[in-house]
Scaffold this motif. Structure first.
Motif, PDB file in Angstrom:
ATOM      1  N   TYR A 127      14.461 -49.848 -34.551  1.00 17.95           N
ATOM      2  CA  TYR A 127      14.487 -48.411 -34.901  1.00 17.95           C
ATOM      3  C   TYR A 127      15.818 -48.093 -35.607  1.00 17.95           C
ATOM      4  N   ALA A 128      16.919 -48.626 -35.065  1.00 18.50           N
ATOM      5  CA  ALA A 128      18.237 -48.358 -35.663  1.00 18.50           C
ATOM      6  C   ALA A 128      18.315 -48.979 -37.055  1.00 18.50           C
ATOM      7  N   ARG A 129      17.867 -50.231 -37.179  1.00 16.41           N
ATOM      8  CA  ARG A 129      17.912 -50.922 -38.490  1.00 16.41           C
ATOM      9  C   ARG A 129      17.163 -50.129 -39.561  1.00 16.41           C
ATOM     10  N   ALA A 130      16.051 -49.510 -39.133  1.00 16.28           N
ATOM     11  CA  ALA A 130      15.235 -48.735 -40.079  1.00 16.28           C
ATOM     12  C   ALA A 130      15.839 -47.354 -40.348  1.00 16.28           C
ATOM     13  N   GLY A 131      16.894 -46.994 -39.629  1.00 12.08           N
ATOM     14  CA  GLY A 131      17.517 -45.683 -39.812  1.00 12.08           C
ATOM     15  C   GLY A 131      16.730 -44.583 -39.141  1.00 12.08           C
ATOM     16  N   ASN A 132      15.932 -44.977 -38.137  1.00 13.07           N
ATOM     17  CA  ASN A 132      15.001 -44.037 -37.520  1.00 13.07           C
ATOM     18  C   ASN A 132      15.249 -43.994 -36.010  1.00 13.07           C
ATOM     19  N   TYR A 133      16.407 -43.434 -35.605  1.00 11.65           N
ATOM     20  CA  TYR A 133      16.764 -43.421 -34.191  1.00 11.65           C
ATOM     21  C   TYR A 133      17.708 -42.259 -33.947  1.00 11.65           C
ATOM     22  N   ALA A 134      17.721 -41.771 -32.702  1.00 11.91           N
ATOM     23  CA  ALA A 134      18.518 -40.579 -32.391  1.00 11.91           C
ATOM     24  C   ALA A 134      20.004 -40.811 -32.688  1.00 11.91           C
ATOM     25  N   VAL A 135      20.526 -41.973 -32.283  1.00  8.83           N
ATOM     26  CA  VAL A 135      21.939 -42.263 -32.536  1.00  8.83           C
ATOM     27  C   VAL A 135      21.993 -43.457 -33.477  1.00  8.83           C
ATOM     28  N   LEU A 136      22.588 -43.253 -34.654  1.00  5.90           N
ATOM     29  CA  LEU A 136      22.629 -44.350 -35.622  1.00  5.90           C
ATOM     30  C   LEU A 136      24.055 -44.867 -35.782  1.00  5.90           C
ATOM     31  N   PRO A 137      24.204 -46.200 -35.917  1.00  5.75           N
ATOM     32  CA  PRO A 137      25.551 -46.747 -36.146  1.00  5.75           C
ATOM     33  C   PRO A 137      26.003 -46.435 -37.572  1.00  5.75           C
ATOM     34  N   SER A 138      27.326 -46.424 -37.799  1.00  7.09           N
ATOM     35  CA  SER A 138      27.762 -46.246 -39.189  1.00  7.09           C
ATOM     36  C   SER A 138      27.735 -47.607 -39.889  1.00  7.09           C
ATOM     37  N   LEU A 139      27.389 -47.568 -41.155  1.00 10.13           N
ATOM     38  CA  LEU A 139      27.189 -48.791 -41.954  1.00 10.13           C
ATOM     39  C   LEU A 139      28.525 -49.320 -42.474  1.00 10.13           C
ATOM     40  N   PRO A 140      28.682 -50.609 -42.678  1.00 10.50           N
ATOM     41  CA  PRO A 140      27.774 -51.669 -42.241  1.00 10.50           C
ATOM     42  C   PRO A 140      27.974 -51.927 -40.750  1.00 10.50           C
ATOM     43  N   TYR A 141      26.961 -52.503 -40.112  1.00  8.91           N
ATOM     44  CA  TYR A 141      27.108 -52.801 -38.692  1.00  8.91           C
ATOM     45  C   TYR A 141      26.346 -54.073 -38.338  1.00  8.91           C
ATOM     46  N   ALA A 192      11.242 -38.744 -18.107  1.00  3.07           N
ATOM     47  CA  ALA A 192      11.549 -39.629 -19.228  1.00  3.07           C
ATOM     48  C   ALA A 192      13.056 -39.794 -19.346  1.00  3.07           C
ATOM     49  N   PHE A 193      13.463 -40.837 -20.033  1.00  2.00           N
ATOM     50  CA  PHE A 193      14.914 -41.074 -20.158  1.00  2.00           C
ATOM     51  C   PHE A 193      15.176 -42.032 -21.310  1.00  2.00           C
ATOM     52  N   THR A 194      16.419 -42.103 -21.732  1.00  2.00           N
ATOM     53  CA  THR A 194      16.848 -43.265 -22.521  1.00  2.00           C
ATOM     54  C   THR A 194      18.009 -43.906 -21.749  1.00  2.00           C
ATOM     55  N   LEU A 195      18.047 -45.198 -21.831  1.00  2.15           N
ATOM     56  CA  LEU A 195      19.067 -45.950 -21.082  1.00  2.15           C
ATOM     57  C   LEU A 195      20.482 -45.618 -21.569  1.00  2.15           C
ATOM     58  N   TRP A 196      20.592 -45.121 -22.817  1.00  2.00           N
ATOM     59  CA  TRP A 196      21.914 -44.786 -23.378  1.00  2.00           C
ATOM     60  C   TRP A 196      22.589 -43.693 -22.555  1.00  2.00           C
ATOM     61  N   ALA A 197      21.792 -42.873 -21.838  1.00  2.00           N
ATOM     62  CA  ALA A 197      22.346 -41.678 -21.196  1.00  2.00           C
ATOM     63  C   ALA A 197      22.675 -41.882 -19.720  1.00  2.00           C
ATOM     64  N   ILE A 198      22.557 -43.106 -19.206  1.00  2.00           N
ATOM     65  CA  ILE A 198      22.812 -43.296 -17.762  1.00  2.00           C
ATOM     66  C   ILE A 198      24.288 -43.034 -17.444  1.00  2.00           C
ATOM     67  N   THR A 199      24.513 -42.593 -16.201  1.00  2.16           N
ATOM     68  CA  THR A 199      25.894 -42.308 -15.780  1.00  2.16           C
ATOM     69  C   THR A 199      26.571 -43.616 -15.346  1.00  2.16           C
ATOM     70  N   GLU A 200      27.891 -43.528 -15.174  1.00  2.00           N
ATOM     71  CA  GLU A 200      28.638 -44.714 -14.711  1.00  2.00           C
ATOM     72  C   GLU A 200      28.158 -45.162 -13.345  1.00  2.00           C
ATOM     73  N   ALA A 201      27.867 -44.173 -12.480  1.00  2.00           N
ATOM     74  CA  ALA A 201      27.408 -44.515 -11.118  1.00  2.00           C
ATOM     75  C   ALA A 201      26.053 -45.211 -11.185  1.00  2.00           C
ATOM     76  N   GLU A 202      25.161 -44.721 -12.059  1.00  2.95           N
ATOM     77  CA  GLU A 202      23.853 -45.373 -12.206  1.00  2.95           C
ATOM     78  C   GLU A 202      24.020 -46.787 -12.769  1.00  2.95           C
ATOM     79  N   ALA A 203      24.937 -46.932 -13.726  1.00  3.41           N
ATOM     80  CA  ALA A 203      25.166 -48.267 -14.305  1.00  3.41           C
ATOM     81  C   ALA A 203      25.674 -49.227 -13.226  1.00  3.41           C
ATOM     82  N   ALA A 204      26.527 -48.737 -12.346  1.00  2.00           N
ATOM     83  CA  ALA A 204      27.058 -49.607 -11.275  1.00  2.00           C
ATOM     84  C   ALA A 204      25.931 -50.070 -10.359  1.00  2.00           C
ATOM     85  N   ASP A 205      25.032 -49.140  -9.992  1.00  6.51           N
ATOM     86  CA  ASP A 205      23.844 -49.506  -9.190  1.00  6.51           C
ATOM     87  C   ASP A 205      23.038 -50.586  -9.884  1.00  6.51           C
ATOM     88  N   ILE A 206      22.792 -50.311 -11.172  1.00  7.55           N
ATOM     89  CA  ILE A 206      21.908 -51.175 -11.965  1.00  7.55           C
ATOM     90  C   ILE A 206      22.449 -52.609 -12.002  1.00  7.55           C
TER      91      ILE A 206
END
Ligand code: NAP
Length: 321
Positions: free
Chosen positions: A45-59, A260-274
């Motif tokens: 999705y990111a490569r196609a430029g079709n995603y909520a958060v896009l990296p700046s080019l080149p990446y 629903a969720f995206t994994l990008w938005a998890i909190t630090e505490a959730e990441a520690a659990d995970i």
């Protein structure tokens, strides 16, 4: 060092292997020699430029990877040169010989897990963990439908839910996929390419419905999912590629919910659990990443075509630098 570079958003052909300057870890950073990089649908999705958060080019693409710590910057305590690690996001991208990561983005890879398996840890198992534990708040004894169980997130979910004592129903779209999900622990497997498979699922629950649905393709399935839910059931939307119509009364009559969720938005505490949960499961053998296919790094474009094929996922696709 070599790395895949995307200089403009577009089709798989924009993934080019190039020579790039060597990386050096600054304070708090870790340089990892990547032995395998995981390919996830979100990379396309990111490569196609079709995603909520896009990296700046080149990446350089890639969130997941596994390898050995090459060197660490000042102040890093968690790992040292020579340690086996998996990478969960990075500063420079994992489709490369080396990736630069924050100390918090590298995690110990247990000895019993290969680098190729390690490349399929973070997004698949992190997503499964967050969906099952944090979002669905699943209890042992509940029935879960893993809708799209033969892919990266699906297999992780089947293994994790089974280890927690849930009754696991899974779907796949091919014979090979159905065999795979049964082998990985699904108590019952259903073919989502068959017109009447939802009736079969309902019959398998004795007409009660399932408590939880982990949904990989909500734009196709969400409306019908609501009719498969038991009282107080919940659908967790993990993947969706378009719009869908639902009947809200299906939710009302069951006191059901959609989360629903995206994994990008998890909190630090959730990441520690995970990561604690994942590393324990990898060590004790309940979590066993399944590698479906391997490509040399230069063929990242072919891997992107394969990961987006409508059916035929048999575990993770990994790139080998
Ligand atoms: P994957 O490895 O490509 O697997 C895709 C899965 O979808 C396969 O099991 C496939 O089954 C199944 N599928 C195909 N047609 C289906 C249908 N009609 N109904 C139900 N399932 C169907 O992808 P993945 O890495 O597991 O990711 C799955 C989805 O979740 C993707 O859309 C991805 O972008 C998304 N995702 C979201 C998050 C988040 O943070 N929310 C995180 C990770 C992934 P067959 O191949 O056997 O037909």
């Amino acid at each position: 060092m070599k790395a895949i570079l995307v200089r403009q958003f577009g089709g798989p052909e924009v993934l080019k292997l190039e020579e790039v300057p060597a990386l050096k870890p600054a304070a708090g950073q870790v340089l990892v020699k990547i032995h395998a990089a995981g390919v996830n649908p979100a990379d396309t999705y990111a490569r196609a430029g079709n995603y909520a958060v896009l990296p700046s080019l080149p990446y350089t693409p890639g969130t997941d990877g596994a390898g050995v710590v090459d060197s660490v910057g000042e102040g890093v305590k968690k790992v040292k040169a020579g340690d086996r690690v998996y990478v969960a996001k990075s500063l420079s991208g994992t489709y490369a010989d080396y990736a630069l990561a924050l100390e918090s983005q590298v995690h110990r890879l247990p000895e019993n897990i290969s680098f190729c398996q390690g490349a399929g840890v973070f997004i698949p198992y992190g997503t499964a963990y967050h969906a099952i534990h944090h979002q669905a708040q699943a209890h042992g004894g509940e029935a879960v439908l893993v809708h799209g169980a033969s892919g990266g997130v699906g297999i992780a979910s089947v293994q994790m839910a089974g280890a927690m004592g849930l009754k696991v129903l899974g779907t796949a779209g091919t014979e090979k996929g159905l065999e795979l999900i049964k082998r990985e622990g699904a108590h019952q497997a259903f073919d989502h390419s068959k017109p009447d498979y939802r009736d079969e699922i309902m019959r398998a629950t004795g007409g009660r419905g399932v408590d939880i649905i982990l949904e990989m393709l909500a734009n196709v399935n969400l409306g019908a999912d609501l009719k498969l839910l038991a009282q107080m059931g919940r659908v967790i939307v993990i993947g969706s590629r378009g719009d869908v119509t639902i009947t809200p009364r299906d939710l009302m009559s069951r006191r059901a919910s959609v989360r629903a969720f995206t994994l990008w938005a998890i909190t630090e505490a959730e990441a520690a659990d995970i990561h604690a949960g994942i590393i324990a499961g990898l060590e004790n053998g309940t979590l066993r990443p399944v590698v479906g296919s391997q490509f040399p790094l230069r063929d990242a474009g072919q891997a992107h075509i394969l990961v987006m094929k409508p059916s035929g996922a048999f575990g993770k696709i990994v790139l080998i630098p």
